[in-house]
Each structure stands twice: as C-alpha cells, then as structure tokens.
Design a protein around this motif. Sequence first.
Motif, short mmCIF file in Angstrom:
data_model
loop_
_atom_site.label_atom_id
_atom_site.label_comp_id
_atom_site.label_asym_id
_atom_site.label_seq_id
_atom_site.Cartn_x
_atom_site.Cartn_y
_atom_site.Cartn_z
N HIS A 114 45.68 -16.50 -20.18
CA HIS A 114 44.37 -16.83 -20.74
C HIS A 114 43.34 -17.19 -19.68
CE1 HIS A 114 45.49 -21.13 -20.28
NE2 HIS A 114 46.67 -20.76 -20.70
N GLY A 115 42.11 -17.31 -20.12
CA GLY A 115 40.96 -17.61 -19.26
C GLY A 115 39.75 -16.91 -19.81
N HIS A 121 47.43 -19.87 -17.38
CA HIS A 121 46.08 -19.49 -16.99
C HIS A 121 46.14 -18.37 -15.96
CE1 HIS A 121 42.01 -19.73 -15.27
NE2 HIS A 121 41.68 -20.22 -16.46
N GLY A 168 45.40 -24.96 -14.06
CA GLY A 168 44.38 -24.54 -15.01
C GLY A 168 44.55 -25.22 -16.35
N ASP A 175 42.02 -24.12 -23.46
CA ASP A 175 41.26 -22.99 -22.94
C ASP A 175 40.61 -22.18 -24.06
OD1 ASP A 175 40.26 -21.70 -20.73
OD2 ASP A 175 42.01 -20.43 -20.41
#
Length: 292
Positions: free
Chosen positions: A160-161, A195, A277, A283
């Motif tokens: 993810h991000g 992340h 992260g 997130d």
Amino acid sequence: MRVFVTGATGWVGSAVVEELVGAGHQVTGLARSAEKATGLATAGAEIVSGTLDDLDTLRDAASAADAVIHTAFNHDFSRFAENARQDQLAIETLGSTLIGSDRPLLVTSGFALLAPGRIASEADLPASHPSYPRRSETAARALAERGVRAASIRLAPSVHGLGDHGFIPFLIGLAHEKGLSAYIGDGLNRWPGVHRLDAARLYRLALEQGVTEPAYHATADEGVAFKDIAAVIGRRLGVPVESRGREHFGWFADFAGADIPASSARTRSLLGWEPTGPDLLSDIDQPGYYAA
C-alpha cells in the motif's frame, strides 16, 4: 553493484529502483515504452527497452549485471495462467545467465495457498496446487538447485501507499459501484500488508546481505481482518458495510475470501529490517486513497 531490475516502472519495481539508486547502486531497468523509460531515467537508472517476452534482451541485461531483481508480472487476471507461464520463462531465462556465478537473483512471489489455516513463515515451501499456476518461487528454487544464488521476496497482497493501483483501489471502486463495502462470511479472514517503501528497502537489504535464504517475507501487518479493511472503505465513502456472497466480488472472490496471515519475524531478524511506514488500515484511511 550494477543491478538489473524487471518491472522497474511498476508500483513495486519503481520504488526498488529509487531505493537502490539512493543507496549508491547502478541500476538498469526494463521499460516497455518510451513514456515509461522517461520516468525511469529521471530516477537515475539506465534503460533497457523491452518486455518479458524479449528473452534475448533479458539474457543480455542479466549477463551484464552483478545482481538481478525480478518484480515484473502481468496482473491481467483474465489471462492469469498465460501470464504465469510468461513469468516462469522469464525467471528461467534470467537465472540461466547466473549459473556458476555468485551473482544473486531476487524473484517476487506471494502468499497464496502457502500455509492454509495458519500463519505462514519463511520456512514454508511454495504452493504447488494446480489451481494456482503461478510458479515464480518454484522456478527460483529450481535455479538454486542448479547453483544460482536465488531467493524469493514474498510480497503481502496489499503493498500500500498513495498512488496504489492494486487490490485496495479495486475494493474502493467496487464499493463506489455497488454502494456497499462488503466482506465474505464473517470477514475475519486476514490479509498481510506492507508499505511500498518498506518493501523496497527489504529488496535492497536482502541483496546487500548476500541473499542467504530461499525466501523473505515483506509483511509489516501480519494479518488484517478483511472486515476491518471494508469498514475503513465504507466509512470513507459513506456506504454500508455488510457481508455478501462471493458473487458480489466477481473474479476477485478468491482474493476477498483468502485467509493468508504471514509472519516476517525471521526476515526482520536476518536483515535488520524494521518497517517504518504506516500500517495498512491507517494508510487506506487517508483522503488521497479516495480522490477522484
């Protein structure tokens, strides 16, 4: 090191390129178009033009490198079996140039069918079930038996991000379309998460520390309940969060119902890798995930 990276313009591969360049390595990246190559050059990498089907190009680029990282995979799931065969042939081609040398190869794989009913560890052998045709890790292990220093990075299903274009954006789009954020059954099946930048750092650390293991786990969240993922999406979109049958998810049903928790304890201990992260739920709670 001079590192050849496939998938160098992709979601994970581009982060790996930036991580390697930032650490002082020389990177050569595979790019299938001039547009993709521009971004790769901006990141400080040299360009090799081609696709995974250009086996001579892969062979030449791997031959000229001190190490190879394979992150490319065609995620068109309507052609999954065909794409899995393409991936396996690419890995075999890359590895063929490294036999008899000490030059490492890192291959990308995942957790599907790895350890049904329990938390997967790095010691688990790759899935070989005929219903799942991807053989990335099996190909890497076969090369290792032939003397290649080959290993697999098992990526969490959600890397993810902001800018993510994988499974979470698909679920967001589906919730938009259906007016409902759904899960299957009780929604307690678990997904690991990592992340994107943490994953990229893991590739670098594994490479720099000699690729001593057959598999490394790129998981920061060991397992997030799918229902909790659906809840964040529903709250952000202002839609109900409810259980639905597999038909609600269409081709994505097997993924939506998968319970694939995984530990990264050994990877962290061996490499000194500590994710920094945001976790998966934090997130995907950012407004940027929901921008039109």
